[in-house]
Design a protein around this motif. Structure first.
Motif, PDB file in Angstrom:
ATOM      1  N   HIS A 112      49.723  16.928  65.336  1.00  0.00           N
ATOM      2  CA  HIS A 112      48.270  17.138  65.401  1.00  0.00           C
ATOM      3  C   HIS A 112      47.844  17.906  66.647  1.00  0.00           C
ATOM      4  CE1 HIS A 112      49.189  13.770  68.007  1.00  0.00           C
ATOM      5  NE2 HIS A 112      47.992  13.874  68.550  1.00  0.00           N
ATOM      6  N   LYS A 113      48.719  18.077  67.637  1.00  0.00           N
ATOM      7  CA  LYS A 113      48.305  18.607  68.942  1.00  0.00           C
ATOM      8  C   LYS A 113      47.673  20.011  68.904  1.00  0.00           C
ATOM      9  CE  LYS A 113      50.124  15.234  71.858  1.00  0.00           C
ATOM     10  NZ  LYS A 113      51.278  14.610  71.251  1.00  0.00           N
ATOM     11  N   PRO A 114      48.098  20.903  67.970  1.00  0.00           N
ATOM     12  CA  PRO A 114      47.432  22.211  67.942  1.00  0.00           C
ATOM     13  C   PRO A 114      45.922  22.139  67.650  1.00  0.00           C
ATOM     14  CG  PRO A 114      49.495  22.315  66.730  1.00  0.00           C
ATOM     15  CD  PRO A 114      49.247  20.861  67.042  1.00  0.00           C
ATOM     16  N   GLY A 139      57.541  17.050  74.554  1.00  0.00           N
ATOM     17  CA  GLY A 139      57.475  18.480  74.273  1.00  0.00           C
ATOM     18  C   GLY A 139      56.516  18.875  73.163  1.00  0.00           C
ATOM     19  N   GLN A 140      55.925  17.879  72.484  1.00  0.00           N
ATOM     20  CA  GLN A 140      54.986  18.187  71.394  1.00  0.00           C
ATOM     21  C   GLN A 140      53.754  18.913  71.926  1.00  0.00           C
ATOM     22  OE1 GLN A 140      54.987  18.035  68.202  1.00  0.00           O
ATOM     23  NE2 GLN A 140      56.080  16.264  67.418  1.00  0.00           N
ATOM     24  N   TRP A 141      53.182  18.398  72.996  1.00  0.00           N
ATOM     25  CA  TRP A 141      51.979  19.007  73.545  1.00  0.00           C
ATOM     26  C   TRP A 141      52.298  20.384  74.136  1.00  0.00           C
ATOM     27  CZ3 TRP A 141      47.308  20.260  73.515  1.00  0.00           C
ATOM     28  CH2 TRP A 141      46.645  20.759  74.641  1.00  0.00           C
ATOM     29  N   GLY A 230      46.551  17.040  76.824  1.00  0.00           N
ATOM     30  CA  GLY A 230      46.717  16.943  75.378  1.00  0.00           C
ATOM     31  C   GLY A 230      46.196  15.672  74.739  1.00  0.00           C
ATOM     32  N   SER A 231      45.630  14.760  75.555  1.00  0.00           N
ATOM     33  CA  SER A 231      45.157  13.489  74.994  1.00  0.00           C
ATOM     34  C   SER A 231      44.122  12.875  75.929  1.00  0.00           C
ATOM     35  CB  SER A 231      46.354  12.541  74.800  1.00  0.00           C
ATOM     36  OG  SER A 231      45.956  11.380  74.101  1.00  0.00           O
ATOM     37  N   VAL A 232      43.739  11.637  75.701  1.00  0.00           N
ATOM     38  CA  VAL A 232      42.946  10.782  76.590  1.00  0.00           C
ATOM     39  C   VAL A 232      41.479  11.217  76.789  1.00  0.00           C
ATOM     40  CG1 VAL A 232      42.769   9.751  78.905  1.00  0.00           C
ATOM     41  CG2 VAL A 232      45.023  10.025  77.850  1.00  0.00           C
ATOM     42  N   VAL A 265      49.234   5.066  68.914  1.00  0.00           N
ATOM     43  CA  VAL A 265      48.489   5.465  70.110  1.00  0.00           C
ATOM     44  C   VAL A 265      49.385   5.675  71.325  1.00  0.00           C
ATOM     45  CG1 VAL A 265      46.206   4.555  69.514  1.00  0.00           C
ATOM     46  CG2 VAL A 265      47.889   3.034  70.557  1.00  0.00           C
ATOM     47  N   GLY A 266      49.270   6.862  71.922  1.00  0.00           N
ATOM     48  CA  GLY A 266      49.853   7.146  73.225  1.00  0.00           C
ATOM     49  C   GLY A 266      48.675   7.199  74.183  1.00  0.00           C
ATOM     50  N   GLY A 267      47.929   8.290  74.136  1.00  0.00           N
ATOM     51  CA  GLY A 267      46.660   8.390  74.867  1.00  0.00           C
ATOM     52  C   GLY A 267      45.477   8.149  73.943  1.00  0.00           C
ATOM     53  N   GLY A 268      45.726   8.139  72.639  1.00  0.00           N
ATOM     54  CA  GLY A 268      44.683   7.779  71.678  1.00  0.00           C
ATOM     55  C   GLY A 268      44.132   8.909  70.824  1.00  0.00           C
ATOM     56  N   SER A 269      44.678  10.144  70.943  1.00  0.00           N
ATOM     57  CA  SER A 269      43.974  11.260  70.295  1.00  0.00           C
ATOM     58  C   SER A 269      44.187  11.346  68.780  1.00  0.00           C
ATOM     59  CB  SER A 269      44.307  12.588  70.969  1.00  0.00           C
ATOM     60  OG  SER A 269      45.599  13.049  70.625  1.00  0.00           O
ATOM     61  N   ASN A 270      45.415  11.106  68.282  1.00  0.00           N
ATOM     62  CA  ASN A 270      45.564  11.233  66.830  1.00  0.00           C
ATOM     63  C   ASN A 270      44.923  10.044  66.122  1.00  0.00           C
ATOM     64  OD1 ASN A 270      47.747   9.574  65.129  1.00  0.00           O
ATOM     65  ND2 ASN A 270      48.539   9.689  67.211  1.00  0.00           N
ATOM     66  N   PHE A 271      44.961   8.872  66.789  1.00  0.00           N
ATOM     67  CA  PHE A 271      44.289   7.706  66.211  1.00  0.00           C
ATOM     68  C   PHE A 271      42.778   7.947  66.135  1.00  0.00           C
ATOM     69  CE2 PHE A 271      41.885   3.784  66.812  1.00  0.00           C
ATOM     70  CZ  PHE A 271      42.264   3.092  65.678  1.00  0.00           C
ATOM     71  N   LEU A 414      50.017  10.397  59.690  1.00  0.00           N
ATOM     72  CA  LEU A 414      51.392  10.774  59.996  1.00  0.00           C
ATOM     73  C   LEU A 414      51.283  11.937  60.980  1.00  0.00           C
ATOM     74  CD1 LEU A 414      54.282  10.008  59.327  1.00  0.00           C
ATOM     75  CD2 LEU A 414      54.298  11.763  57.584  1.00  0.00           C
ATOM     76  N   SER A 415      51.286  11.581  62.284  1.00  0.00           N
ATOM     77  CA  SER A 415      50.874  12.548  63.314  1.00  0.00           C
ATOM     78  C   SER A 415      51.862  13.688  63.513  1.00  0.00           C
ATOM     79  CB  SER A 415      50.627  11.821  64.634  1.00  0.00           C
ATOM     80  OG  SER A 415      51.758  11.055  65.006  1.00  0.00           O
ATOM     81  N   GLY A 416      53.127  13.521  63.072  1.00  0.00           N
ATOM     82  CA  GLY A 416      54.059  14.637  63.241  1.00  0.00           C
ATOM     83  C   GLY A 416      55.388  14.401  62.565  1.00  0.00           C
TER      84      GLY A 416
HETATM   85  C1  LIG Z   1      51.652  13.271  71.401  1.00  0.00           C
HETATM   86  C2  LIG Z   1      51.899  12.592  70.132  1.00  0.00           C
HETATM   87  C3  LIG Z   1      51.408  11.294  69.883  1.00  0.00           C
HETATM   88  C4  LIG Z   1      50.687  10.472  70.917  1.00  0.00           C
HETATM   89  O1  LIG Z   1      49.520  11.009  71.452  1.00  0.00           O
HETATM   90  P1  LIG Z   1      48.072  10.546  71.009  1.00  0.00           P
HETATM   91  O2  LIG Z   1      47.167  11.283  71.922  1.00  0.00           O
HETATM   92  O3  LIG Z   1      47.964   9.065  71.172  1.00  0.00           O
HETATM   93  O4  LIG Z   1      47.908  10.965  69.597  1.00  0.00           O
HETATM   94  C5  LIG Z   1      51.617  10.732  68.643  1.00  0.00           C
HETATM   95  N1  LIG Z   1      52.301  11.383  67.685  1.00  0.00           N
HETATM   96  C6  LIG Z   1      52.804  12.621  67.892  1.00  0.00           C
HETATM   97  C7  LIG Z   1      53.580  13.276  66.785  1.00  0.00           C
HETATM   98  C8  LIG Z   1      52.622  13.267  69.112  1.00  0.00           C
HETATM   99  O5  LIG Z   1      53.107  14.481  69.305  1.00  0.00           O
END
Ligand SMILES: *Cc1c(COP(=O)(O)O)cnc(C)c1O
Length: 454
Positions: A112-114, A139-141, A230-232, A265-271, A414-416
């Motif tokens: 989802h990062k793009p 490396g995703q971001w 890339g998040s937060v 959730v990592g920083g919360g952006s895809n959620f 399914l974020s990636g």
């Molecule tokens: C970076 C990443 C996350 C975690 O980041 P959020 O900001 O919480 O979304 C989750 N899934 C994938 C595939 C990522 O690349």
């Protein structure tokens, strides 16, 4: 209810506006503080790091923000993304539940990062910026921003956490293919990197350290370079709202409405991207969807962290925000979901969780990979280890519905995809994956160093 399996929107269904949850959240996040003075931050402080348009989005309480036409044109390279009903998984589980997933792995860099990377690169370019700096863990971001900077003809420096730089050469090569310069962090090119190396020449690095280096380089560049995260941050979460806005239309096509919406959730952006548009429907249109955030037991910022003011980075250069945190000095264990290792959590999400409007659960690594394998073997997609946390929770929901003989509609993000994470799958398949719970004493110790704010 539809007989279809894939729900595909037309290009014309691509959202024209982003949704900003701050317009509707009954629990506005606390003010952002200057890390030196611990006073509320000024736009001038932030303008060293970000172009003004993104700062305005960061503090905006407008419900909708127009997506620039140039950004929409780029979104069309992969959006709208598909919504898929996981019929084969449902069958394997023998559950009466219906499971849908939104597939963000369909983007060019695989996550989802793009969605935010192209927006950030666009606003930096429009402000006359020539180069950006950033950090990346798994490396995703970095890959997403490298692609976006390449599209907008911006230079990019990526500070990549040293362990990942060594263990994940393919993400680095992808970033370099887009023209980015990638450095293993800590480097000896920044004051902060040098201070870390002096103390520990073998430092494996951390996301907090890499953020400090990328921020320092931008701050010292006299305006030539700006920083991208890339998040937060609010503006990042807002850009991700295209996921949920599309999913609302697709659930409509499926003639169903989710009882529960799930994201890792990592920083919360895809959620936030998938859940906040559904939260709006809860708050304004009487829906009652449960919103469930899933984190690793090894980095449990929502379920075990403290809700307090903390620095966004290890060197205390990034702004101080009120969030669920494990402490800015937190050195995460090397788990296989590198994207979920940040010490903090988005302030808007922290506030909503604190208010009980969002639920959270933590899951262990092994059971997460069990779920990823079951998903791959039924649905054919090898998920990113981060996304596998959402799969685990979705399967648990479906099994709970089965136990209660209940029809339940489950939607997860399914974020990636996990095509760059095969080493983790190899470890799992070899039976060498280990579970790790973050010990309570470590959290207590790291949170002792929180800034003292009344
Ligand atoms: C970076 C990443 C996350 C975690 O980041 P959020 O900001 O919480 O979304 C989750 N899934 C994938 C595939 C990522 O690349």
């Amino acid at each position: 209810m539809s007989e279809q399996t894939r729900f595909i929107l037309n290009e014309s269904d691509l959202p024209k506006q982003w949704y900003n949850v701050l317009a509707d959240s009954p629990v506005p996040p606390a003010p952002v503080l200057n890390p030196q003075t611990l006073e509320p931050i000024t736009p001038e402080f932030l303008s060293v790091l970000f172009p003004m348009e993104l700062i305005m989005q960061e503090i905006s309480t407008d419900r909708y923000i127009d997506i620039p036409e140039e950004v929409r044109e780029m979104y069309k390279l992969w959006r709208p993304t598909p919504l898929i009903r996981a019929r084969r998984l449902e069958k394997a589980l023998g559950t009466p539940a219906h499971i849908y997933y939104k597939y963000e792995g369909a983007s060019p860099s695989g996550s989802h990062k793009p969605n935010t990377a192209v927006a950030q690169a666009f606003y930096n370019k429009a402000a006359g910026v020539k180069a950006m700096t950033t950090e990346t863990g798994a490396g995703q971001w970095g890959s997403a921003l490298a692609m976006a900077c390449n599209f907008f003809d911006l230079d990019l420096e990526v500070y990549m956490v040293k362990v990942s730089y060594g263990l994940k050469p393919y993400r680095r090569i992808m970033m370099e293919s887009f023209g980015a310069k990638v450095f293993p962090s800590p480097t000896d090119a920044t004051n902060y990197g040098r201070s870390v190396l002096e103390e520990n020449p073998d430092s494996p690095g951390s996301l907090g350290i890499a953020i400090s280096e990328a921020v320092e380089v931008a701050a010292m560049s006299n305006g030539a370079k700006k920083y991208g995260l890339g998040s937060v941050l609010n503006h990042v979460l807002t850009h991700q709202s295209v996921i949920g806005e599309e999913a609302l239309k697709q659930m409509d096509m499926a003639d169903e409405y989710p009882d529960v919406v799930i994201g890792c959730v990592g920083g919360g952006s895809n959620f936030a991207g998938i859940a906040y548009p559904f939260l709006r429907e809860n708050l304004k249109n009487g829906q009652r969807t449960r919103l469930l955030a899933v984190e690793p037991t090894a980095t449990p910022s929502l379920t075990k962290g403290e809700y307090a003011f903390d620095y966004g980075d290890t060197a205390k250069m990034a702004p101080v925000v009120k969030m669920h945190t494990l402490g800015h000095g937190f050195v995460p264990p090397t788990i296989h979901a590198g994207g979920l290792r940040y010490h903090g959590m988005a302030p808007s999400l922290s506030a909503l969780f604190d208010a009980g409007l969002v639920d959270a659960v933590s899951v262990h690594q092994k059971t997460t990979f069990d779920a990823a394998l079951q998903f791959a073997r039924t649905e054919g997609i090898l998920a990113a280890p981060e996304s596998a946390h959402a799969i685990r929770a979705a399967i648990d929901e479906a099994l709970d519905a089965k136990a209660k003989d209940e029809k339940r509609v489950i939607l997860f993000n399914l974020s990636g995809h996990g095509h760059f994470d095969l080493a983790s799958y190899e470890t799992y398949l070899a039976g060498e994956l280990e579970d790790y719970a973050h010990p309570a004493e470590a959290i207590e110790k790291a949170t002792e160093e929180l800034p003292d704010i009344a």
